[in-house]
Write an enzyme that holds these catalytic residues in place. Structure first.
Site, PDB file in Angstrom:
ATOM      1  N   GLY A   1       4.385   7.392   8.700  1.00 32.73           N
ATOM      2  CA  GLY A   1       3.932   8.288   7.468  1.00 32.73           C
ATOM      3  C   GLY A   1       2.470   8.524   7.490  1.00 32.73           C
ATOM      4  O   GLY A   1       1.824   9.453   7.243  1.00 32.73           O
TER       5      GLY A   1
ATOM      6  N   GLN B   1       7.497   8.191  -0.242  1.00 30.82           N
ATOM      7  CA  GLN B   1       8.539   7.351  -1.233  1.00 30.82           C
ATOM      8  C   GLN B   1       9.648   8.307  -1.693  1.00 30.82           C
ATOM      9  O   GLN B   1      10.329   7.723  -2.629  1.00 30.82           O
ATOM     10  CB  GLN B   1       7.592   6.752  -2.353  1.00 30.82           C
ATOM     11  CG  GLN B   1       6.727   5.907  -1.708  1.00 30.82           C
ATOM     12  CD  GLN B   1       7.424   4.317  -1.449  1.00 30.82           C
ATOM     13  OE1 GLN B   1       8.361   4.074  -1.774  1.00 30.82           O
ATOM     14  NE2 GLN B   1       6.502   3.669  -0.570  1.00 30.82           N
TER      15      GLN B   1
ATOM     16  N   CYS C   1       0.170  -2.264   1.800  1.00 25.80           N
ATOM     17  CA  CYS C   1      -1.133  -2.245   2.686  1.00 25.80           C
ATOM     18  C   CYS C   1      -2.255  -2.826   2.131  1.00 25.80           C
ATOM     19  O   CYS C   1      -3.151  -3.062   2.823  1.00 25.80           O
ATOM     20  CB  CYS C   1      -1.401  -0.483   2.801  1.00 25.80           C
ATOM     21  SG  CYS C   1       0.246   0.361   3.259  1.00 25.80           S
TER      22      CYS C   1
HETATM   23  C1  LIG Z   1       3.416   7.090  -0.127  1.00 28.92           C
HETATM   24  C2  LIG Z   1       3.139   6.252   1.291  1.00 28.92           C
HETATM   25  N1  LIG Z   1       2.298   7.238   2.124  1.00 28.92           N
HETATM   26  C3  LIG Z   1       2.200   6.702   3.389  1.00 28.92           C
HETATM   27  C4  LIG Z   1       2.879   5.399   3.894  1.00 28.92           C
HETATM   28  C5  LIG Z   1       2.645   5.102   5.234  1.00 28.92           C
HETATM   29  O1  LIG Z   1       3.650   5.026   6.017  1.00 28.92           O
HETATM   30  P1  LIG Z   1       3.760   4.067   7.447  1.00 28.92           P
HETATM   31  O2  LIG Z   1       4.126   2.795   6.889  1.00 28.92           O
HETATM   32  O3  LIG Z   1       4.993   4.927   8.062  1.00 28.92           O
HETATM   33  O4  LIG Z   1       2.623   4.662   8.167  1.00 28.92           O
HETATM   34  C6  LIG Z   1       3.403   4.659   2.971  1.00 28.92           C
HETATM   35  C7  LIG Z   1       3.581   3.214   3.352  1.00 28.92           C
HETATM   36  O5  LIG Z   1       3.529   2.249   2.720  1.00 28.92           O
HETATM   37  C8  LIG Z   1       3.516   4.920   1.652  1.00 28.92           C
HETATM   38  O6  LIG Z   1       4.174   4.392   0.615  1.00 28.92           O
END
Ligand SMILES: Cc1ncc(COP(=O)(O)O)c(C=O)c1O
Length: 395
Positions: A71, A179, A325
């Protein structure tokens, strides 16, 4: 002690059927999809099958799906790729105060390089007002980026309404649907988006693979340079096992989403009601009805989110204080502050996100255990005595 996982927004377990589907592509059928021999062609064929399944899940054409490493890369690609492709046209980007860091930090990066970014405000439920988007667009606006649903508070944004505005004004529109894909219906035409990010590990696929939907005709500069993979839109040898897994996860989600969504809404509402009945000075964050089927986000006064989390963990219950994160950070969530919460209340936040293995018994256990933890922590808190004196029911 049975461990209870209620952090599905952070990541989901890879479904056994998904693991089974991807395994052959590590060993028996390991070819590089760019090779012209039979090993390569076999890999290419399964990759294209997966692309079809993912496109079907979001109402896109297969050639509009570009595989990424997740993502974060999909969001970076969308925001920076559109910005660079339109530099001659304008330098203004509209986004919101509820975005994931992958979009926020991409925008900040561009801001430091001369782009102008508008961060639209939220109401107290975390909802962006489409009228604000309309008022903010200028002749220099090249991109609008609005998350489909918040990874923190679960609010679903009025993306389709914003999509109409973007279309009328001829501005590219990106949504971070990490999500929502696989959890609620997502259709790129109904949402009116030109770009849409998704990630496999949020829908029972593995980590490290995702995709960006790019509407045909959208002007975008590649984020990764190198070989000619993905129709020259994303260099690097494709992660074939991961892509097969994402395809399988998409297929399963399409089949099971409706029923699973209804089941989760029942559990979600039981958890919200149970906690609100048993704990005083608690508030539900996010929109009461326009929210993800699996999200419960609360703020509890006079207790620290981190302390609740650690105590829950000792009881075998895994939750979160917000987004995975930023859980290492002491700063309160930018999303909660933008919704008008005080620093104190933002610090007393807990997120429970439910999923496939969540049961009624799990919910009952949280409703039994959390009020006891809150009562214990409050009994040690000088904050409570000085602020309200008495006033805690049984939690
Ligand atoms: C809304 C949203 N966008 C982007 C991401 C990032 O995705 P990825 O962990 O695959 O890089 C996340 C992951 O926590 C997310 O919840």
């Amino acid at each position: 002690m049975k461990r209870i996982y209620l952090d599905y927004a952070a990541t989901t377990p890879t479904h056994p059927e998904v693991v089974e589907a991807m395994l052959p592509y590590f060993s028996d059928a390991f070819g590089n999809p760019s090779s012209i021999h039979s090993f390569g062609q076999e890999a290419k064929a399964v990759m294209e099958e997966a692309r079809d399944k993912i496109a079907a899940l979001i109402g896109a054409r297969s050639e509009e799906i570009v595989f990424t490493s997740g993502g974060t890369e999909a969001d970076n690609f969308a925001v920076k790729g559109i910005a660079w492709a339109n530099e001659g046209k304008g330098n203004h980007i509209i986004t919101t105060a509820i975005e994931h860091h992958a979009v926020v930090e991409s925008c900040k990066f561009l801001e430091r390089r001369g782009f102008e970014i508008t961060y639209l405000p939220l109401d107290s439920y975390g909802v962006v007002n489409p009228e604000d988007v309309k008022k903010t667009i200028t002749d220099k606006t090249i991109l609008i980026s609005v998350i489909h649903a918040s990874n923190e508070v679960g609010t679903i944004e009025p993306v389709a309404e914003i999509g109409e505005i973007a279309r009328e004004r001829g501005v590219s529109f990106h949504t971070d649907a990490v999500q929502t894909v696989g959890h609620i219906p997502v259709n790129v035409d109904e949402l009116g988006v030109d770009l849409l990010a998704m990630s496999a590990h949020k829908l029972y696929g593995p980590k490290g693979v995702g995709a960006l939907y790019i509407r045909k005709g959208t002007k975008i500069i590649p984020f990764m340079h190198g070989g000619e993979q993905e129709r020259r839109r994303r260099a690097s040898t494709e992660n074939v096992p991961g892509i097969v897994a994402l395809g399988k996860a998409a297929e399963m989600a399409q089949r099971e989403m409706d029923e699973e969504g209804k089941r989760l809404i029942t559990l979600r509402d039981k958890l919200i009601t149970g906690l609100c009945q048993r704990i005083d000075h608690i508030r539900l964050n996010g929109h009461p009805s326009q929210r993800l089927p699996n999200n419960v986000h609360v703020s509890i006064e006079f207790v620290e989110g981190e302390s609740m989390l650690l105590n829950l963990d000792l009881e075998g219950i895994a939750a979160s204080t917000g987004s995975a994160c930023s859980s290492g950070s002491l700063e309160p969530s930018h999303v909660l502050l933008a919704m008008g919460l005080s620093h104190e209340l933002a610090h007393g936040s807990l997120r429970f996100t439910l999923g496939r293995d969540s049961t009624e018994e799990d919910i009952e256990r949280v409703v039994e255990v959390l009020p006891q933890i809150v009562a214990k922590l409050r009994s040690m808190s000088p904050l409570l005595k000085s602020s309200v004196g008495e006033g805690v029911k049984d939690g």
